[in-house]
Scaffold this motif. Structure first.
Motif, PDB file in Angstrom:
ATOM      1  N   ALA A 118       0.899  -1.204  -0.125  1.00  0.00           N
ATOM      2  CA  ALA A 118      -0.052  -0.115   0.053  1.00  0.00           C
ATOM      3  C   ALA A 118       0.873   1.275   0.034  1.00  0.00           C
ATOM      4  O   ALA A 118       2.193   1.013   0.415  1.00  0.00           O
ATOM      5  CB  ALA A 118      -0.856  -0.130   1.296  1.00  0.00           C
ATOM      6  N   THR A 119       0.526   2.417  -0.431  1.00  0.00           N
ATOM      7  CA  THR A 119       1.288   3.535  -0.226  1.00  0.00           C
ATOM      8  C   THR A 119       0.985   4.275   0.975  1.00  0.00           C
ATOM      9  O   THR A 119      -0.065   4.212   1.737  1.00  0.00           O
ATOM     10  CB  THR A 119       0.889   4.482  -1.583  1.00  0.00           C
ATOM     11  OG1 THR A 119      -0.640   4.892  -1.475  1.00  0.00           O
ATOM     12  CG2 THR A 119       1.010   3.965  -2.933  1.00  0.00           C
ATOM     13  N   GLU A 209       4.896   1.056  -4.339  1.00  0.00           N
ATOM     14  CA  GLU A 209       4.173   0.723  -5.561  1.00  0.00           C
ATOM     15  C   GLU A 209       4.688  -0.659  -6.450  1.00  0.00           C
ATOM     16  O   GLU A 209       6.069  -0.756  -6.120  1.00  0.00           O
ATOM     17  CB  GLU A 209       3.890   1.774  -6.543  1.00  0.00           C
ATOM     18  CG  GLU A 209       3.021   2.917  -6.004  1.00  0.00           C
ATOM     19  CD  GLU A 209       2.863   4.079  -7.038  1.00  0.00           C
ATOM     20  OE1 GLU A 209       1.781   4.442  -7.148  1.00  0.00           O
ATOM     21  OE2 GLU A 209       3.870   4.485  -7.432  1.00  0.00           O
ATOM     22  N   ALA A 211       0.818  -0.813  -5.663  1.00  0.00           N
ATOM     23  CA  ALA A 211       0.157  -0.995  -4.635  1.00  0.00           C
ATOM     24  C   ALA A 211      -1.225  -2.105  -5.028  1.00  0.00           C
ATOM     25  O   ALA A 211      -1.402  -2.228  -6.434  1.00  0.00           O
ATOM     26  CB  ALA A 211      -0.818   0.320  -4.111  1.00  0.00           C
TER      27      ALA A 211
END
Length: 511
Positions: A118-119, A209, A211
């Motif tokens: 996830a970012t 990323e 993601a």
């Protein structure tokens, strides 16, 4: 026992332990959430596997965490062992068909499955503050950091982006404090130290990323079966806060991305949250309120959430009230707290006149459970002492070779393997710092040139100070560095400044 509108769970027993009737979970109420509880070794994992297989056969994708490694066996065909064949006969499961479920293995560390990421921006300040165990004051600064990033168009993708933004905020502390409230360098430093700890615990592998795309955990295969996404969590459990925060983020992403569909004939996705106590332990009230809100509202998006824990007291009452399907394995009642847990569990069921629910919970054998699901019109069924059916897949873990073969043949193979590092806050802030430095050096050179020539005498004694507004006190001249910095900040704010929309749990809304 096959039926298109239900999942066969097992068979309830009469007081003399003889067969009574089949027990099932209606698919149309699968999104009304559920709870699986019981002491260690009472059969919770097998019950989870039976439910996951049932949803998968019905074409419903499943996401679950494999805490001990033994749930991976769902991806292999089961073996005809004597005790399983006998259990199938006891619950009148005929024919007892052994089969493997379609699976995708995921792993935050990329060791036992596809990397899952996830970012920072998607995680949001609320969940990130919980993950880092920040104080209220530090959480306030984290909110300011995200606000500035949103306004100035700074993408926060990985940990170095957030680290560089915090450095920038510390340097601009006085300016930012005037706009948003007190921002102190010691508090920023404390957040930076928490980031360092998170980095050492594997945060650099999780944040970045590409993601995760929600569509990749909502797949069906060519035969129409729901794909079971299994998160390898044995290593992840060494950082319980990262585990619980990740699952909570994933739940919030589902809530934010999926459209409203009301009550479908079957769920769009079923989400199993194992070791649920980790989510609620030490969680602030504000977060608990939002979790309760997400659980209450996400059902209308076709998502069923099933919590698994040892003790029903692990789940707050406001959340417990939302869980319509209950499977209670044995609990022991040796201490006052354990007795209270058994009483709480017993009180949540619709009583059965054939037995004492409190006594039954303490006397259930391994593989037995008290079951109450939502029946016609959504009314909880009378609790039944139920022998859980045997799973179709293997009970126990896959071998490393079996797991690797499934990973290599996965429909998402190659999509998440390599991390991408595109231009984001870290690079942009470096460019801005270089630009400020260049402008400063240029301006200083111009000043040096201007002072080397002739100039008019300072007749009025005002020096280089300019008159103030409306003839007031003269303004002190800005330094070159201040002018350059303000110019850069203004240009960023005017060209990229815009507030992004965040959801209930603070995650970035992509709609």
């Amino acid at each position: 026992m096959a039926a298109d509108d239900r999942i066969f769970l097992g068979a309830s027993r009469k007081p003399d332990d003889s067969y009574q009737q089949a027990e099932a979970l209606l698919l149309k109420y699968g999104n009304r959430h559920g709870l699986i509880t019981g002491a260690t070794g009472t059969g919770k994992t097998v019950t989870l596997q039976v439910l996951a297989e049932g949803f998968s056969r019905a074409g419903v994708p499943v996401f679950c965490a494999d805490i001990k490694g033994d749930l991976s066996g769902i991806g292999a065909k089961g073996e005809e062992k004597d005790f399983l064949v006998k259990r199938a006969a006891d619950v009148k499961l005929d024919p007892y068909e052994l089969d493997a479920s379609p699976v995708i293995f995921w792993d935050i560390f990329g060791e036992q499955g596809h990397p899952i990421r996830a970012t920072i921006s998607e995680m949001g300040p609320l969940l990130l503050s919980r993950l880092m165990n920040l104080t209220d004051a530090q959480e306030g600064i984290m909110n300011i950091a995200f606000k500035i990033a949103d306004e100035e168009g700074l993408l926060l993708l990985d940990m170095k982006d957030l680290q560089s933004l915090l450095v920038n905020i510390a340097e601009r502390a006085e300016e930012i404090s005037a706009r948003y409230g007190n921002v102190t360098k010691p508090s920023v430093g404390a957040i930076q130290r928490s980031l360092l700890v998170l980095e050492q615990q594997g945060g650099t592998k999780f944040f970045g990323e590409p993601a995760l795309k929600i569509a990749d955990i909502m797949r069906t295969n060519t035969n129409g079966r729901g794909v079971v996404s299994v998160l390898a969590a044995d290593k992840l459990m060494m950082n319980p806060r990262l585990y619980s925060t990740f699952l909570l983020w994933l739940l919030s992403e589902l809530f934010e991305e999926l459209p409203e569909i009301g009550d479908p004939e079957k769920p769009r996705l079923v989400f199993f949250f194992d070791e649920a106590h980790l989510l609620f332990n030490e969680a602030p009230k504000a977060l608990l309120d939002r979790v309760e809100q997400v659980v209450r509202l996400i059902r209308s998006k076709g998502v069923g959430v099933y919590f698994i824990s040892q003790n029903p007291l692990d789940v707050p009452e406001t959340v417990l009230a939302q869980l319509g399907n209950r499977l209670q394995h044995a609990l022991r009642a040796y201490t006052p707290r354990e007795q209270n847990a058994v009483k709480t569990a017993a009180d949540t069921f619709r009583a059965n006149p054939d037995f004492n629910t409190f006594a039954a919970i303490t006397n259930l054998a391994t593989g037995e459970a008290l079951v109450s699901t939502l029946a016609d019109k959504g009314v909880p069924s009378i609790v039944q002492r139920t022998l859980i059916r045997p799973p179709a897949g293997r009970i126990g873990p896959l071998t490393p070779d079996e797991r690797q073969k499934l990973i290599s043949g996965s429909p998402v193979a190659g999509q998440y393997d390599e991390m991408i590092d595109r231009e984001s806050a870290y690079e942009l802030l470096q460019k801005k710092a270089a630009q400020v430095q260049t402008e400063t050096e240029t301006a200083q050179g111009q000043e040096a040139d201007s002072t080397s020539g002739w100039s008019l005498p300072d007749i009025l004694g005002g020096g280089s100070r300019k008159p103030g507004p409306r003839g007031g006190q003269p303004r002190a001249r800005q330094t070159v560095a201040e002018a350059a910095m303000k110019s850069v900040v203004r240009s960023v704010g005017s060209s990229l400044g815009r507030a992004l929309v965040r959801g209930i749990l603070g995650s970035l809304s992509r709609r």
